[in-house]
Scaffold this motif. Structure first.
Motif, PDB file in Angstrom:
ATOM      1  N   GLU A  63       0.827  -1.210   0.000  1.00  0.00           N
ATOM      2  CA  GLU A  63       0.000   0.000   0.000  1.00  0.00           C
ATOM      3  C   GLU A  63       0.863   1.262   0.000  1.00  0.00           C
ATOM      4  O   GLU A  63       0.443   2.303  -0.516  1.00  0.00           O
ATOM      5  CB  GLU A  63      -0.905   0.006   1.235  1.00  0.00           C
ATOM      6  CG  GLU A  63      -1.925  -1.116   1.263  1.00  0.00           C
ATOM      7  CD  GLU A  63      -2.710  -1.149   2.564  1.00  0.00           C
ATOM      8  OE1 GLU A  63      -3.948  -1.149   2.489  1.00  0.00           O
ATOM      9  OE2 GLU A  63      -2.079  -1.156   3.639  1.00  0.00           O
ATOM     10  N   LEU A  64       2.051   1.147   0.559  1.00  0.00           N
ATOM     11  CA  LEU A  64       2.942   2.302   0.655  1.00  0.00           C
ATOM     12  C   LEU A  64       3.757   2.525  -0.613  1.00  0.00           C
ATOM     13  O   LEU A  64       4.210   3.644  -0.882  1.00  0.00           O
ATOM     14  CB  LEU A  64       3.893   2.131   1.844  1.00  0.00           C
ATOM     15  CG  LEU A  64       3.240   2.153   3.236  1.00  0.00           C
ATOM     16  CD1 LEU A  64       4.238   1.715   4.293  1.00  0.00           C
ATOM     17  CD2 LEU A  64       2.697   3.539   3.562  1.00  0.00           C
ATOM     18  N   LEU A  65       3.931   1.467  -1.386  1.00  0.00           N
ATOM     19  CA  LEU A  65       4.701   1.592  -2.623  1.00  0.00           C
ATOM     20  C   LEU A  65       3.849   2.180  -3.743  1.00  0.00           C
ATOM     21  O   LEU A  65       2.651   1.884  -3.833  1.00  0.00           O
ATOM     22  CB  LEU A  65       5.227   0.218  -3.060  1.00  0.00           C
ATOM     23  CG  LEU A  65       6.430  -0.324  -2.284  1.00  0.00           C
ATOM     24  CD1 LEU A  65       6.619  -1.809  -2.582  1.00  0.00           C
ATOM     25  CD2 LEU A  65       7.690   0.464  -2.632  1.00  0.00           C
ATOM     26  N   PRO A  66       4.439   2.982  -4.623  1.00  0.00           N
ATOM     27  CA  PRO A  66       3.684   3.497  -5.778  1.00  0.00           C
ATOM     28  C   PRO A  66       3.395   2.358  -6.770  1.00  0.00           C
ATOM     29  O   PRO A  66       3.971   1.268  -6.686  1.00  0.00           O
ATOM     30  CB  PRO A  66       4.623   4.544  -6.373  1.00  0.00           C
ATOM     31  CG  PRO A  66       5.984   4.161  -5.904  1.00  0.00           C
ATOM     32  CD  PRO A  66       5.807   3.520  -4.575  1.00  0.00           C
ATOM     33  N   ASP A  67       2.501   2.613  -7.710  1.00  0.00           N
ATOM     34  CA  ASP A  67       2.060   1.576  -8.659  1.00  0.00           C
ATOM     35  C   ASP A  67       3.230   0.898  -9.366  1.00  0.00           C
ATOM     36  O   ASP A  67       3.198  -0.310  -9.633  1.00  0.00           O
ATOM     37  CB  ASP A  67       1.114   2.193  -9.702  1.00  0.00           C
ATOM     38  CG  ASP A  67      -0.193   2.651  -9.071  1.00  0.00           C
ATOM     39  OD1 ASP A  67      -0.508   2.147  -7.966  1.00  0.00           O
ATOM     40  OD2 ASP A  67      -0.867   3.524  -9.654  1.00  0.00           O
ATOM     41  N   LYS A  68       4.256   1.637  -9.675  1.00  0.00           N
ATOM     42  CA  LYS A  68       5.396   1.112 -10.430  1.00  0.00           C
ATOM     43  C   LYS A  68       6.067  -0.069  -9.723  1.00  0.00           C
ATOM     44  O   LYS A  68       6.610  -0.976 -10.370  1.00  0.00           O
ATOM     45  CB  LYS A  68       6.408   2.238 -10.637  1.00  0.00           C
ATOM     46  CG  LYS A  68       7.659   1.832 -11.400  1.00  0.00           C
ATOM     47  CD  LYS A  68       8.581   3.029 -11.575  1.00  0.00           C
ATOM     48  CE  LYS A  68       9.865   2.644 -12.296  1.00  0.00           C
ATOM     49  NZ  LYS A  68      10.774   3.803 -12.480  1.00  0.00           N
ATOM     50  N   TYR A  69       6.026  -0.089  -8.381  1.00  0.00           N
ATOM     51  CA  TYR A  69       6.719  -1.128  -7.630  1.00  0.00           C
ATOM     52  C   TYR A  69       5.757  -2.084  -6.915  1.00  0.00           C
ATOM     53  O   TYR A  69       6.195  -2.997  -6.227  1.00  0.00           O
ATOM     54  CB  TYR A  69       7.630  -0.481  -6.578  1.00  0.00           C
ATOM     55  CG  TYR A  69       8.697   0.413  -7.155  1.00  0.00           C
ATOM     56  CD1 TYR A  69       9.894  -0.109  -7.614  1.00  0.00           C
ATOM     57  CD2 TYR A  69       8.507   1.787  -7.240  1.00  0.00           C
ATOM     58  CE1 TYR A  69      10.884   0.713  -8.141  1.00  0.00           C
ATOM     59  CE2 TYR A  69       9.482   2.615  -7.769  1.00  0.00           C
ATOM     60  CZ  TYR A  69      10.663   2.079  -8.218  1.00  0.00           C
ATOM     61  OH  TYR A  69      11.637   2.889  -8.752  1.00  0.00           O
ATOM     62  N   ARG A  70       4.473  -1.869  -7.077  1.00  0.00           N
ATOM     63  CA  ARG A  70       3.508  -2.621  -6.280  1.00  0.00           C
ATOM     64  C   ARG A  70       3.564  -4.123  -6.565  1.00  0.00           C
ATOM     65  O   ARG A  70       3.394  -4.942  -5.658  1.00  0.00           O
ATOM     66  CB  ARG A  70       2.107  -2.067  -6.510  1.00  0.00           C
ATOM     67  CG  ARG A  70       1.105  -2.520  -5.460  1.00  0.00           C
ATOM     68  CD  ARG A  70      -0.041  -1.553  -5.373  1.00  0.00           C
ATOM     69  NE  ARG A  70       0.370  -0.251  -4.839  1.00  0.00           N
ATOM     70  CZ  ARG A  70      -0.416   0.818  -4.847  1.00  0.00           C
ATOM     71  NH1 ARG A  70      -1.614   0.762  -5.380  1.00  0.00           N
ATOM     72  NH2 ARG A  70       0.018   1.956  -4.339  1.00  0.00           N
ATOM     73  N   ASP A  71       3.827  -4.502  -7.816  1.00  0.00           N
ATOM     74  CA  ASP A  71       3.864  -5.933  -8.140  1.00  0.00           C
ATOM     75  C   ASP A  71       5.113  -6.611  -7.577  1.00  0.00           C
ATOM     76  O   ASP A  71       5.210  -7.841  -7.554  1.00  0.00           O
ATOM     77  CB  ASP A  71       3.780  -6.146  -9.653  1.00  0.00           C
ATOM     78  CG  ASP A  71       4.927  -5.455 -10.391  1.00  0.00           C
ATOM     79  OD1 ASP A  71       5.522  -4.524  -9.808  1.00  0.00           O
ATOM     80  OD2 ASP A  71       5.217  -5.839 -11.532  1.00  0.00           O
ATOM     81  N   LYS A  72       6.095  -5.806  -7.112  1.00  0.00           N
ATOM     82  CA  LYS A  72       7.311  -6.367  -6.517  1.00  0.00           C
ATOM     83  C   LYS A  72       7.347  -6.108  -5.002  1.00  0.00           C
ATOM     84  O   LYS A  72       8.408  -6.169  -4.383  1.00  0.00           O
ATOM     85  CB  LYS A  72       8.543  -5.736  -7.155  1.00  0.00           C
ATOM     86  CG  LYS A  72       8.656  -5.971  -8.668  1.00  0.00           C
ATOM     87  CD  LYS A  72       9.898  -5.277  -9.211  1.00  0.00           C
ATOM     88  CE  LYS A  72      10.003  -5.473 -10.723  1.00  0.00           C
ATOM     89  NZ  LYS A  72      11.202  -4.787 -11.287  1.00  0.00           N
ATOM     90  N   ALA A  73       6.179  -5.865  -4.422  1.00  0.00           N
ATOM     91  CA  ALA A  73       6.123  -5.508  -3.006  1.00  0.00           C
ATOM     92  C   ALA A  73       6.714  -6.578  -2.107  1.00  0.00           C
ATOM     93  O   ALA A  73       7.321  -6.281  -1.069  1.00  0.00           O
ATOM     94  CB  ALA A  73       4.682  -5.226  -2.597  1.00  0.00           C
ATOM     95  N   SER A  74       6.607  -7.845  -2.513  1.00  0.00           N
ATOM     96  CA  SER A  74       7.125  -8.931  -1.686  1.00  0.00           C
ATOM     97  C   SER A  74       8.645  -8.905  -1.599  1.00  0.00           C
ATOM     98  O   SER A  74       9.238  -9.521  -0.707  1.00  0.00           O
ATOM     99  CB  SER A  74       6.661 -10.278  -2.230  1.00  0.00           C
ATOM    100  OG  SER A  74       7.142 -10.462  -3.567  1.00  0.00           O
ATOM    101  N   GLU A  75       9.289  -8.186  -2.519  1.00  0.00           N
ATOM    102  CA  GLU A  75      10.749  -8.132  -2.533  1.00  0.00           C
ATOM    103  C   GLU A  75      11.295  -7.015  -1.635  1.00  0.00           C
ATOM    104  O   GLU A  75      12.509  -6.901  -1.464  1.00  0.00           O
ATOM    105  CB  GLU A  75      11.261  -7.916  -3.963  1.00  0.00           C
ATOM    106  CG  GLU A  75      10.867  -9.020  -4.928  1.00  0.00           C
ATOM    107  CD  GLU A  75      11.355  -8.720  -6.341  1.00  0.00           C
ATOM    108  OE1 GLU A  75      12.246  -7.835  -6.472  1.00  0.00           O
ATOM    109  OE2 GLU A  75      10.850  -9.342  -7.284  1.00  0.00           O
ATOM    110  N   TYR A  76      10.386  -6.217  -1.073  1.00  0.00           N
ATOM    111  CA  TYR A  76      10.825  -5.077  -0.267  1.00  0.00           C
ATOM    112  C   TYR A  76      10.213  -5.110   1.128  1.00  0.00           C
ATOM    113  O   TYR A  76       9.130  -5.658   1.349  1.00  0.00           O
ATOM    114  CB  TYR A  76      10.450  -3.759  -0.945  1.00  0.00           C
ATOM    115  CG  TYR A  76      11.229  -3.479  -2.210  1.00  0.00           C
ATOM    116  CD1 TYR A  76      12.477  -2.878  -2.159  1.00  0.00           C
ATOM    117  CD2 TYR A  76      10.721  -3.840  -3.459  1.00  0.00           C
ATOM    118  CE1 TYR A  76      13.204  -2.623  -3.312  1.00  0.00           C
ATOM    119  CE2 TYR A  76      11.436  -3.598  -4.619  1.00  0.00           C
ATOM    120  CZ  TYR A  76      12.679  -2.989  -4.536  1.00  0.00           C
ATOM    121  OH  TYR A  76      13.395  -2.752  -5.676  1.00  0.00           O
TER     122      TYR A  76
END
Length: 709
Positions: free
Chosen positions: A227-240
């Motif tokens: 939810e905190l990541l912008p759309d560009k990185y949302r699909d990689k949220a599990s990596e952060y």
């Protein structure tokens, strides 16, 4: 260590790159020369260096390129880097395990308890563990010169504050802005789970900025990473993962200007004044300056005022446990006090009339906000200041005297109409001199306000409004106000001066004692019109008075001579007191004063005042005696009847001889002045000519009005 020659030999040996084997892991380690923190007075001078566990060791490690090793985790346990000690508590089992290992491997010569100073955590009461950890830094090098230049354009009160902050900024290293706390404003950085690489871009910052603006900074803690990541990185949220570091509170408070003075309506950037304690040169003042310079290129303040700290009456730090805290609320509203005067109602009535001090009625009286504010104005806040019950009593007395001064002005203007003001050019010299003094005093107070030197305003009020006015002008004015008749010229001219004092002084005291100023204004016996033609309803409708050039136009010779007359008056009063003690006179009006001077210019000026056609300027009115005579010479004939005498000397006038005798003539029943014309009027045989004229001018009530009365 041994002699100086041995020391030099050892230093040479170290400089050749001497090595030693680590007693636990067997690694080769360097022998280096430490800093001034290593001495032979405490120990041998040969110490271990752990660059990952202390500021001084860290700097030594950087100097010699030593590895920065910190094998301790967030829980205070050894990490895998510690080998067989991994997982053990540093302050508990880990410490014991290391000592045991050294002993078993014959690497320990002696173990014994050793008491020394070491920082402890004030909450847990445990020793502090220092660790070198990854942090976020703000580099100061890029804008250090700009910050130093901005400091020069800021007004520092006191002035030495500039030197303090210049020294701190000049030698400042990079600013560590991150903290490892469970509370605070988060640093909005994401980290890659595997590589630990930080993710912080303009896009991520803008996205989080929008969230915080809507939900507040706590959103970082309760919202999920995706939810905190912008759309560009949302699909990689599990990596952060989101970071847990918080912002240094000084960075937090140091950027308050951006949210307050730079954004709120009605406020300006930079702020007019920053006000804090003397310890804030390394804190808020500095952090505010650095954040503002880095982002706007200018300081966030135009002036910085530094104050000391409030101590108790004995100069000790206030502490609840000691019981020496002075509670401002108790000062204003009063404390729970059982020792109240049995004549309570009568005493409170006298307090309201300013005839007794409030502290005589109660042990912890309610002084009110104005007395507390008066105390603040009385101290030099640039250093530490004292406060206690006795100091507050003194402030209360000062307040009552000032209130008495203002009551005198109000009472004697009860019938005043501004339309009856006497033009300045028609005022007696003594009135012009009074306005000259008033203008200079108010100008001095304005200068003190502009420079935040409030203690000087307090001192001026004490000297002028309480002592100066009461002891001289009010004293000599009473005859004109009470005896001269309601419609007399001298009374109107005096009221003109009193009105000016009231209007000037109420403005001067308003910033310090707003309640007293408003109390005065609500009891003003006449209307005061503002420049726009409206009537001032409140004291704070007024502006600071503009400089009155006409009041400043008094000739220097006249100012100097009238100043001498005031000093001469003090000497005359001393001789009158001697005559009173000797039973020659009772009141000063029972006396006649003789003066003799050798200086021709002084003689001329004294004669001019002695025979002044304007009664207000007459010397006997200024001395409050019945007569003053200027003697042409001192001889047995001229001084034979003088029982009490003295001398006054001043470089401006030369020596003046003073003599005192009983006054000539008969005492007037109304004004108590002795004159030779008392008894000259059949209708009022006990009055002097002045009082007879006043009585004749008084309007007579009609029989009907008299009957109603």
């Amino acid at each position: 260590m041994g002699c100086e020659a041995c020391n030099q030999e050892i230093i040479s040996w170290f400089s050749l790159g001497a090595l030693y084997l680590h007693p636990v892991n067997g690694n080769e380690c360097s022998v280096v020369i430490g800093g001034d923190y290593i001495t032979t007075e405490s120990g041998t001078g040969l110490v271990h260096t752990a660059p990952g566990h202390g500021q001084e060791d860290y700097l030594t490690g950087l100097k010699y390129g030593l590895p920065i090793v910190s094998p301790v985790d967030d829980e205070g346990n050894f990490t895998a880097e510690a080998g067989q000690f991994s997982g053990l508590s540093v302050l508990g089992a880990g410490n014991a395990a290391v000592v045991k290992y050294l002993d078993e491997h014959v690497s320990l010569i002696l173990e014994e308890p050793y008491k020394h100073k070491y920082p402890y955590d004030w909450r847990s009461k445990e020793p502090t563990i220092f660790r070198a950890t990854e942090q976020w830094f703000a580099s100061v090098d890029g804008f250090r010169d700009a910050a130093l230049d901005a400091i020069k354009r800021v007004t520092w009160v006191p002035s030495q504050g500039e030197n303090r902050i210049v020294n701190m900024i000049s030698g400042r290293s990079d600013w560590c802005i991150s903290r490892q706390r469970t509370w605070g404003v988060p640093i909005p950085v994401f980290y890659h789970v595997d590589t630990q690489e930080p993710l912080i871009t303009e896009e991520t910052i803008e996205h989080i900025k929008a969230i915080v603006s809507d939900k507040g900074s706590d959103a970082w803690w309760y919202m999920k990473t995706e939810e905190l990541l912008p759309d560009k990185y949302r699909d990689k949220a599990s990596e952060y993962r989101k970071g847990t570091d918080t912002m240094d509170v000084w960075f937090d408070s140091g950027s308050s200007w951006a949210a307050v003075s730079a954004k709120r309506d009605g406020l300006n950037f930079p702020a007019d004044v920053y006000l804090e304690g003397s310890d804030q040169h390394r804190g808020w003042f500095q952090s505010s300056l650095l954040t503002s310079i880095a982002t706007t290129g200018k300081a966030p303040y135009s002036s910085v005022i530094t104050h000391g700290f409030v101590l108790d009456k004995d100069g000790l730090k206030m502490s609840k446990s000691v019981g020496n805290v002075v509670d401002p609320e108790k000062v204003i509203l009063g404390g729970k006090d059982s020792k109240v005067c049995s004549y309570r109602n009568l005493c409170y009535f006298l307090v309201l009339r300013s005839e007794i001090s409030l502290n005589l009625v109660q042990k912890e009286p309610p002084y009110g906000a104005d007395v507390l504010r008066l105390w603040v104005s009385s101290v030099d806040y640039t250093g530490d200041v004292l406060i206690g019950s006795e100091i507050l009593r003194q402030m209360s007395d000062m307040y009552r005297k000032l209130r008495g001064t203002m009551r005198f002005l109000l009472a004697n203007l009860h019938d005043w109409n501004p339309e009856n003001s006497v033009p300045y050019s028609d005022l007696p010299k003594i009135d012009q001199y009074a306005l000259f003094q008033l203008e200079n005093v108010v100008a001095s107070m304005k200068d003190s306000y502009d420079n935040y030197q409030f203690y000087k305003i307090y001192q001026t009020l004490q000297r002028f409004a309480i002592v100066g006015l009461s002891n001289f002008y009010f004293d000599v004015a009473k005859d004109r106000l009470y005896v001269g008749g309601r419609v007399s010229y001298t009374r109107k001219s005096c009221q003109t001066v009193l009105a000016a004092h009231l209007l000037y002084l109420v403005r001067a005291i308003a910033p310090i004692m707003p309640h007293l100023a408003e109390d005065i204004w609500q009891n003003l016996p006449f209307e005061h019109t503002l420049e726009d033609g409206s009537v001032a309803k409140f004291a704070f409708d007024l502006k600071w008075p503009d400089k009155n050039e006409e009041w400043c136009s008094v000739q220097k010779d006249d100012v100097d001579f009238l100043s001498v007359i005031l000093e001469l008056r003090s000497e005359v009063n001393k001789i009158l007191e001697n005559a009173r003690t000797g039973k020659l006179i009772g009141a000063s009006l029972d006396a006649k004063v003789y003066l003799h001077a050798e200086n021709p210019d002084t003689v001329s000026k004294l004669k001019e005042l002695a025979s002044a056609t304007n009664d207000a300027d007459a010397l006997h009115r200024l001395f409050i005696t019945s007569q003053v005579e200027i003697l042409p010479s001192l001889s047995e004939e001229t001084t034979s009847g003088v029982s009490y005498a003295g001398k006054f000397s001043d470089p401006r006038t030369g020596e003046i001889w003073i003599g005192v005798t009983r006054a000539d003539g008969v005492k007037c029943e109304r004004c108590w002045v002795y004159t030779k014309d008392v008894g000259s009027f059949d209708d009022h045989p006990t009055l002097c000519s002045r009082c007879h004229g006043v009585i004749d001018l008084q309007p007579h009530a009609s029989p009907a009005a008299a009957a109603v009365a």
